[in-house]
Design an enzyme around this catalytic site. Sequence first.
Site, PDB file in Angstrom:
ATOM      1  N   ASP A 144     -39.810-117.173  -2.176  1.00  0.00           N
ATOM      2  CA  ASP A 144     -38.356-117.261  -2.003  1.00  0.00           C
ATOM      3  C   ASP A 144     -37.940-118.676  -1.627  1.00  0.00           C
ATOM      4  OD1 ASP A 144     -35.681-116.781  -1.622  1.00  0.00           O
ATOM      5  OD2 ASP A 144     -35.930-115.876   0.359  1.00  0.00           O
ATOM      6  N   GLU A 192     -31.185-112.454  -1.285  1.00  0.00           N
ATOM      7  CA  GLU A 192     -31.615-111.846  -2.550  1.00  0.00           C
ATOM      8  C   GLU A 192     -32.362-110.535  -2.373  1.00  0.00           C
ATOM      9  OE1 GLU A 192     -35.277-112.826  -0.991  1.00  0.00           O
ATOM     10  OE2 GLU A 192     -33.463-114.044  -0.953  1.00  0.00           O
ATOM     11  N   ASP A 227     -29.613-116.797  -1.339  1.00  0.00           N
ATOM     12  CA  ASP A 227     -30.746-116.585  -0.433  1.00  0.00           C
ATOM     13  C   ASP A 227     -30.700-115.212   0.230  1.00  0.00           C
ATOM     14  OD1 ASP A 227     -33.118-117.273   0.825  1.00  0.00           O
ATOM     15  OD2 ASP A 227     -32.125-118.193   2.547  1.00  0.00           O
ATOM     16  N   LYS A 281     -33.359-123.186   0.528  1.00  0.00           N
ATOM     17  CA  LYS A 281     -33.794-123.229   1.917  1.00  0.00           C
ATOM     18  C   LYS A 281     -34.214-124.644   2.296  1.00  0.00           C
ATOM     19  CE  LYS A 281     -35.744-118.535   2.016  1.00  0.00           C
ATOM     20  NZ  LYS A 281     -34.998-117.985   3.166  1.00  0.00           N
ATOM     21  N   ARG A 308     -31.732-107.854  -0.690  1.00  0.00           N
ATOM     22  CA  ARG A 308     -30.861-106.683  -0.837  1.00  0.00           C
ATOM     23  C   ARG A 308     -30.444-106.473  -2.292  1.00  0.00           C
ATOM     24  NH1 ARG A 308     -26.892-109.516   3.310  1.00  0.00           N
ATOM     25  NH2 ARG A 308     -28.938-110.341   3.841  1.00  0.00           N
TER      26      ARG A 308
END
Length: 503
Positions: free
Chosen positions: A279, A358, A356, A286, A360
């Site tokens: 991620d 993501e 970010d 991030k 869910r």
Amino acid sequence: MDFSIKACDWSKGGEGSFLTGKSDCVVVGVFEAQTLSGAAFAIDNAIGGAIARVVKAGDMDGKAGSTLFLPEVTGIGASRVLLVGLGKQDAFGQKAYGDAVRAVWRAILGTRIAQVTFSLAQLPVKERTSDWGVRAAILALRNETYRFTQMKSKPDVTPRALKRVVFSVDAADDKPAKLAAKQAVALANGMDLTRDLGNLPGNVCTPTYLAATAKKLARDWKLKAEVLGQRQIEALKMGSFLSVTKGSVEPPQFIVLHYQGGSAKAAPIVLVGKGITFDTGGISLKPGEGMDEMKYDMCGAGSVLGTLRAVAEMGLKLNVIGIIPTCENMPSGNATKPGDVVTTMAGLTVEVLNTDAEGRLILCDALTYAERFKPAAVIDIATLTGACIIALGHHNSGLFSKDDALAGELLDASREAGDPAWRLPLDDEYQDQLKSNFADLANIGGRPAGSVTAACFLSRFTESYPWAHLDIAGTAWKSGAAKGATGRPVPLLAQFLIDRASA
């Protein structure tokens, strides 16, 4: 490693055979400022009062976690005795027992001891029995011996000296303790799988790798595995899931794993695991520092695979289905952008305010897919929000559910398993934070109660069955010098399923 159970009444001097049986070491607990009793008293008598002498001399004061070897003892079958301090007897609970057990294994693993006689499972732990003590001790030992060396060119392959542990239990606990030992080994094997998957780097543990792992699990344990690829996912109209994978060259996978331990007509428990194998945050990128740890964003998926492995090895009499939506979240010219609107499998539209958030987005489509199994309950497991770490730190996983009975079962299981969770609110008032001017809902609700609004988002897709959400962002892995996956919440999930199978 071999684990065995032997009934023993220490009030009868260890019933002879336990004291004379061959062993490299016998483990005995000593309470602080207490006279010797149980195994300690019986063994002390057999070895001529050596334990009482070291206690009187102050060499073993019983303080929690302290250890002392008595070498070259005579009068028993063991060649030495390991004393472990238990602290104050009136404060001896689950945590104190765990601390003592870990101190024992660390002391023994530093030696060439191959066979151990273990008496601590019979200690009076509040609200716990010997079978619980056996399982906790085995899990602690397996945790101490776990090493991840798969990616090293010259891994340390030095074999552990310890090969066998014999647990003494009360006669009434003999059968439950044997079952507990079997379950503990299965659980530890499942946790090791979960940890291995989490610790693998993102260039190895891809969505395709997770799918291959699920297929191997199915072959090894007679499960049924289905893996849906890009076209099948598109055909299911999982637009929310697909929006996350758009920026990656790695193809998404949708894994469905079936364990049939109950009757064909019995409604299954469905476990849904977030499988973001790396991620970056996507376009909402991030910070670079610590981003390597985002390989752990698939620990929800790993825990589902580990739990199913444990359940299959235990042979639980219930049906369990694992669902894993898995992909990468990467930035590229094709990636979903903040402000884009996507359509979920359920038909609801979502304004993606932050790419970010993501997890869910992939879970909501998996939760909709779960409806077809008419489940008895659905539990999703996800490293979902940093906000949960702010709320609960790294000790408790966050538990969300509108179903009080299901939440109660999970909390009971967390306490029994020593894998703590804390229930957080899921009130309808929080849903207002997810309002969007341009879609049915937004994928974030702002900074306030971030873990709650994430759970609220998921709840929109779970109205047809009992559902709970576990946010494991703070508990799935450790950072710093001890960096690595923990294997949680496999113990909690496995205990929940054990309890359901026994009901």
